[in-house]
Design a protein around this motif. Structure first.
Motif, PDB file in Angstrom:
ATOM      1  N   GLU A  88      21.237  42.083   4.498  1.00 15.34           N
ATOM      2  CA  GLU A  88      21.838  40.903   5.137  1.00 15.34           C
ATOM      3  C   GLU A  88      21.668  40.876   6.649  1.00 15.34           C
ATOM      4  OE1 GLU A  88      23.309  43.034   2.966  1.00 15.34           O
ATOM      5  OE2 GLU A  88      25.425  43.366   3.495  1.00 15.34           O
ATOM      6  N   ASP A  89      21.121  41.949   7.212  1.00 11.92           N
ATOM      7  CA  ASP A  89      20.781  41.948   8.639  1.00 11.92           C
ATOM      8  C   ASP A  89      19.437  41.277   8.897  1.00 11.92           C
ATOM      9  OD1 ASP A  89      22.153  45.243   8.793  1.00 11.92           O
ATOM     10  OD2 ASP A  89      23.095  43.400   9.523  1.00 11.92           O
ATOM     11  N   THR A  90      18.727  40.940   7.844  1.00 13.50           N
ATOM     12  CA  THR A  90      17.439  40.260   7.990  1.00 13.50           C
ATOM     13  C   THR A  90      17.631  38.935   8.718  1.00 13.50           C
ATOM     14  OG1 THR A  90      16.501  41.271   6.016  1.00 13.50           O
ATOM     15  CG2 THR A  90      15.535  39.186   6.744  1.00 13.50           C
ATOM     16  N   ALA A  91      16.889  38.756   9.815  1.00 14.58           N
ATOM     17  CA  ALA A  91      17.058  37.561  10.640  1.00 14.58           C
ATOM     18  C   ALA A  91      16.046  37.602  11.775  1.00 14.58           C
ATOM     19  CB  ALA A  91      18.473  37.494  11.223  1.00 14.58           C
ATOM     20  N   VAL A  92      15.953  36.487  12.466  1.00  5.56           N
ATOM     21  CA  VAL A  92      15.281  36.478  13.764  1.00  5.56           C
ATOM     22  C   VAL A  92      16.339  36.810  14.804  1.00  5.56           C
ATOM     23  CG1 VAL A  92      14.001  35.140  15.466  1.00  5.56           C
ATOM     24  CG2 VAL A  92      13.593  34.777  13.017  1.00  5.56           C
ATOM     25  N   TYR A  93      16.039  37.803  15.625  1.00  2.63           N
ATOM     26  CA  TYR A  93      16.966  38.257  16.647  1.00  2.63           C
ATOM     27  C   TYR A  93      16.517  37.736  18.012  1.00  2.63           C
ATOM     28  CZ  TYR A  93      19.395  41.281  13.389  1.00  2.63           C
ATOM     29  OH  TYR A  93      20.148  41.756  12.337  1.00  2.63           O
ATOM     30  N   TYR A  94      17.467  37.156  18.723  1.00  2.00           N
ATOM     31  CA  TYR A  94      17.192  36.548  20.014  1.00  2.00           C
ATOM     32  C   TYR A  94      17.961  37.263  21.125  1.00  2.00           C
ATOM     33  CZ  TYR A  94      15.734  32.636  17.056  1.00  2.00           C
ATOM     34  OH  TYR A  94      15.126  31.842  16.109  1.00  2.00           O
ATOM     35  N   CYS A  95      17.293  37.463  22.230  1.00  2.00           N
ATOM     36  CA  CYS A  95      17.929  38.013  23.422  1.00  2.00           C
ATOM     37  C   CYS A  95      18.367  36.864  24.311  1.00  2.00           C
ATOM     38  CB  CYS A  95      16.942  38.912  24.160  1.00  2.00           C
ATOM     39  SG  CYS A  95      17.518  39.480  25.768  1.00  2.00           S
ATOM     40  N   GLY A  96      19.540  37.020  24.923  1.00  2.00           N
ATOM     41  CA  GLY A  96      20.034  35.966  25.784  1.00  2.00           C
ATOM     42  C   GLY A  96      20.725  36.503  27.025  1.00  2.00           C
ATOM     43  N   VAL A  97      20.877  35.643  28.019  1.00  2.00           N
ATOM     44  CA  VAL A  97      21.576  36.002  29.248  1.00  2.00           C
ATOM     45  C   VAL A  97      22.609  34.933  29.592  1.00  2.00           C
ATOM     46  CG1 VAL A  97      19.686  37.364  30.195  1.00  2.00           C
ATOM     47  CG2 VAL A  97      19.830  34.926  30.745  1.00  2.00           C
ATOM     48  N   TYR A  99      25.345  33.714  32.911  1.00  2.89           N
ATOM     49  CA  TYR A  99      25.507  33.778  34.352  1.00  2.89           C
ATOM     50  C   TYR A  99      26.994  33.842  34.699  1.00  2.89           C
ATOM     51  CZ  TYR A  99      20.712  32.308  33.758  1.00  2.89           C
ATOM     52  OH  TYR A  99      19.412  32.256  33.357  1.00  2.89           O
ATOM     53  N   TYR A 100      27.256  34.028  35.994  1.00  4.02           N
ATOM     54  CA  TYR A 100      28.653  34.117  36.423  1.00  4.02           C
ATOM     55  C   TYR A 100      29.433  32.925  35.892  1.00  4.02           C
ATOM     56  CZ  TYR A 100      27.338  37.946  39.463  1.00  4.02           C
ATOM     57  OH  TYR A 100      26.886  39.145  39.935  1.00  4.02           O
ATOM     58  N   LYS A 101      30.596  33.217  35.324  1.00  2.00           N
ATOM     59  CA  LYS A 101      31.522  32.255  34.723  1.00  2.00           C
ATOM     60  C   LYS A 101      31.137  31.854  33.304  1.00  2.00           C
ATOM     61  CE  LYS A 101      33.147  30.374  39.112  1.00  2.00           C
ATOM     62  NZ  LYS A 101      33.459  29.168  39.893  1.00  2.00           N
ATOM     63  N   ASP A 102      29.947  32.266  32.803  1.00  5.69           N
ATOM     64  CA  ASP A 102      29.635  32.047  31.396  1.00  5.69           C
ATOM     65  C   ASP A 102      30.372  33.092  30.556  1.00  5.69           C
ATOM     66  OD1 ASP A 102      26.189  31.196  32.058  1.00  5.69           O
ATOM     67  OD2 ASP A 102      27.906  29.875  31.727  1.00  5.69           O
ATOM     68  N   SER A 103      30.907  32.672  29.434  1.00  9.74           N
ATOM     69  CA  SER A 103      31.602  33.602  28.545  1.00  9.74           C
ATOM     70  C   SER A 103      30.684  34.142  27.448  1.00  9.74           C
ATOM     71  CB  SER A 103      32.801  32.914  27.897  1.00  9.74           C
ATOM     72  OG  SER A 103      32.369  31.805  27.129  1.00  9.74           O
ATOM     73  N   ARG A 104      29.485  33.580  27.380  1.00 14.39           N
ATOM     74  CA  ARG A 104      28.508  34.043  26.409  1.00 14.39           C
ATOM     75  C   ARG A 104      27.125  33.659  26.930  1.00 14.39           C
ATOM     76  NH1 ARG A 104      30.328  32.225  21.129  1.00 14.39           N
ATOM     77  NH2 ARG A 104      28.197  32.381  20.359  1.00 14.39           N
ATOM     78  N   PRO A 105      26.067  34.281  26.378  1.00 13.41           N
ATOM     79  CA  PRO A 105      24.714  33.943  26.840  1.00 13.41           C
ATOM     80  C   PRO A 105      24.389  32.477  26.618  1.00 13.41           C
ATOM     81  CG  PRO A 105      24.698  36.013  25.633  1.00 13.41           C
ATOM     82  CD  PRO A 105      26.057  35.432  25.446  1.00 13.41           C
ATOM     83  N   VAL A 106      23.601  31.936  27.543  1.00 15.66           N
ATOM     84  CA  VAL A 106      23.252  30.517  27.458  1.00 15.66           C
ATOM     85  C   VAL A 106      21.748  30.258  27.458  1.00 15.66           C
ATOM     86  CG1 VAL A 106      25.415  29.736  28.474  1.00 15.66           C
ATOM     87  CG2 VAL A 106      23.482  30.255  29.970  1.00 15.66           C
ATOM     88  N   ASP A 107      20.968  31.216  27.948  1.00 11.30           N
ATOM     89  CA  ASP A 107      19.510  31.101  27.933  1.00 11.30           C
ATOM     90  C   ASP A 107      18.968  32.147  26.972  1.00 11.30           C
ATOM     91  OD1 ASP A 107      19.166  30.314  31.460  1.00 11.30           O
ATOM     92  OD2 ASP A 107      19.360  29.011  29.715  1.00 11.30           O
ATOM     93  N   TRP A 108      18.024  31.738  26.133  1.00  7.32           N
ATOM     94  CA  TRP A 108      17.557  32.602  25.051  1.00  7.32           C
ATOM     95  C   TRP A 108      16.047  32.751  25.033  1.00  7.32           C
ATOM     96  CZ3 TRP A 108      21.240  35.144  22.448  1.00  7.32           C
ATOM     97  CH2 TRP A 108      22.541  34.632  22.493  1.00  7.32           C
ATOM     98  N   GLY A 109      15.596  33.894  24.502  1.00  5.98           N
ATOM     99  CA  GLY A 109      14.182  34.118  24.297  1.00  5.98           C
ATOM    100  C   GLY A 109      13.701  33.498  23.004  1.00  5.98           C
ATOM    101  N   GLN A 110      12.454  33.823  22.648  1.00  8.12           N
ATOM    102  CA  GLN A 110      11.829  33.230  21.465  1.00  8.12           C
ATOM    103  C   GLN A 110      12.155  33.968  20.173  1.00  8.12           C
ATOM    104  OE1 GLN A 110       9.970  30.252  21.535  1.00  8.12           O
ATOM    105  NE2 GLN A 110      11.033  30.256  23.505  1.00  8.12           N
ATOM    106  N   GLY A 111      12.643  35.180  20.280  1.00 12.18           N
ATOM    107  CA  GLY A 111      13.087  35.911  19.101  1.00 12.18           C
ATOM    108  C   GLY A 111      12.071  36.887  18.547  1.00 12.18           C
TER     109      GLY A 111
END
Length: 118
Positions: A88-97, A99-111
């Motif tokens: 069930e861990d099978t998936a496309v995994y994406y890296c994200g970043v 910025y200050y005041k963001d509570s979660r990543p907002v910009d993502w890679g292609q996976g």
């Protein structure tokens, strides 16, 4: 504009391990969060792990105790160590970043694709 490149995906047997890497380049000003999300076929995207600039980590319940996240601020890289992998861990995994005041990543890679199968 930030560029994020993931690597390290592949095919692994259940119970195995993989280490994903993420290299960030370009406009890096203001980044404090790095994280990983995943999306399996027919499933909603899930944020699985985040790490802040001070090293504070957050994990989804589905991966707690199995995945760890780390970062090298000097090299603008992040890593996701995945142990005891399940189908069930099978998936496309994406890296994200985020910025200050963001509570979660907002910009993502292609996976990068991770397949857990025997």
């Amino acid at each position: 504009h930030v560029q994020l490149v993931e690597s390290g995906g592949g095919l692994v047997q259940p119970g195995g391990s993989l280490r994903l890497s993420c290299a960030a380049s370009g406009s890096l000003f203001g980044i404090h969060l790095m994280g990983w999300s995943r999306q399996g076929l027919g499933k909603e995207r899930e944020l699985v792990a985040m790490i802040s600039l001070d090293g504070t980590t957050t994990f989804a319940d589905s991966v707690k105790g199995r995945f760890t996240i780390s970062r090298d601020n000097g090299k603008n890289t992040a890593f996701l160590q995945m142990n005891s992998l399940k189908p069930e861990d099978t998936a496309v995994y994406y890296c994200g970043v985020g910025y200050y005041k963001d509570s979660r990543p907002v910009d993502w890679g292609q996976g990068t694709q991770v397949i857990v199968s025997s």
